[in-house]
Design a protein around this motif. Sequence first.
Motif, short mmCIF file in Angstrom:
data_model
loop_
_atom_site.label_atom_id
_atom_site.label_comp_id
_atom_site.label_asym_id
_atom_site.label_seq_id
_atom_site.Cartn_x
_atom_site.Cartn_y
_atom_site.Cartn_z
N PHE A 15 -6.01 4.93 -0.89
CA PHE A 15 -5.66 4.75 -2.45
C PHE A 15 -6.90 5.22 -3.54
O PHE A 15 -6.40 6.14 -4.25
N PHE A 53 1.75 1.71 -3.67
CA PHE A 53 0.64 2.04 -4.49
C PHE A 53 0.27 3.83 -4.13
O PHE A 53 -0.11 4.22 -5.03
N TRP A 54 0.10 3.93 -2.90
CA TRP A 54 -0.07 5.34 -2.39
C TRP A 54 0.85 6.33 -3.19
O TRP A 54 0.46 7.52 -3.89
N TRP A 68 0.76 -1.23 0.08
CA TRP A 68 0.08 -0.08 -0.14
C TRP A 68 0.77 1.36 -0.06
O TRP A 68 0.55 2.29 -0.75
#
Length: 307
Positions: A297, A48-49, A45
């Motif tokens: 996200f 991804f962020w 994550w």
Amino acid sequence: MVFKQTLQKKSKRASWIDTNLPETFRPYAHLARLDKPIGSWLLAWPAFWSVALVTDDFGSLPKMLAIFGWWAIWIRGAGCTINDYFDRDFDKKVERTKSRPLASGALSPAQGLCWLAIQLFMGLGILYQLNMLTLVLAILHVPLVFAYPLMKRITYWPQAFLGVMISWGAFLGPAALEGTIDPKIACPLYVASFFWTLVYDTIYAHQDKEDDAKAGVKSTALRFGDLTKQWVSAFAIATIIALALSGYNANISWPYYIFLAIGAGQLTWQIWTVNLSSPADCGRKFVSNQWFGAIIFAGVILGKLFA
């Protein structure tokens, strides 16, 4: 902790590993926790962020998410493997962990180390298609992965070291897309992930606090004791503030802050409803953090679209 199994009791249903893989490969898949993806999500994550925050080309987003998703699966597996290698003697004495491949003898320590090398090759190899800065950062991350399992023998704050290690993706996204790192965006994002880790892994550590205390293994769950909810509430506030600062510095628009408020609600829910005396409930709340990551996200994506 995040590189251990998630639930206190094994599910009565057979894992897909046991029903779909050849018997020879099953211990290796279990060692990498391939049937328990929450650890991979938590490693992925922050990357991804960061990718979503800095990209101006949404057409390239699926490829970058696939690359860092693959990286997260294999590096998380490597973390599980080295954790079990160091803990194999301790794991034999704990009901929840005695069936792990290295503790049970399904794999030898040498086989575990060979599997570790393969996973590192799989995780780092995909980054060769990116720039040198990204690859160097990913290689520098590996010693942190190796050192993390030892921290619970040294300090009552191994969750803090996990935060240092598992938040590394906050730097990889901008490095991959821009060949440089904007500290105004990446550093608050890294800090946010660090404090988020302290929230979820402290809750997770309450599953093992009795066994850990007997074995002399340290954790923030033991350090905080009855004050755990107050501590993790402060960490959650720091998480949201740092995420807000990162979004502000990235000039992201208003939908992001709506989703940030939803994320704050999710953290509040898990902290104040968790039964810290129930290993099963601690496990459920820990796993729910995959949704916190998804909420943030989604907020980044919509905030960029409406910018």
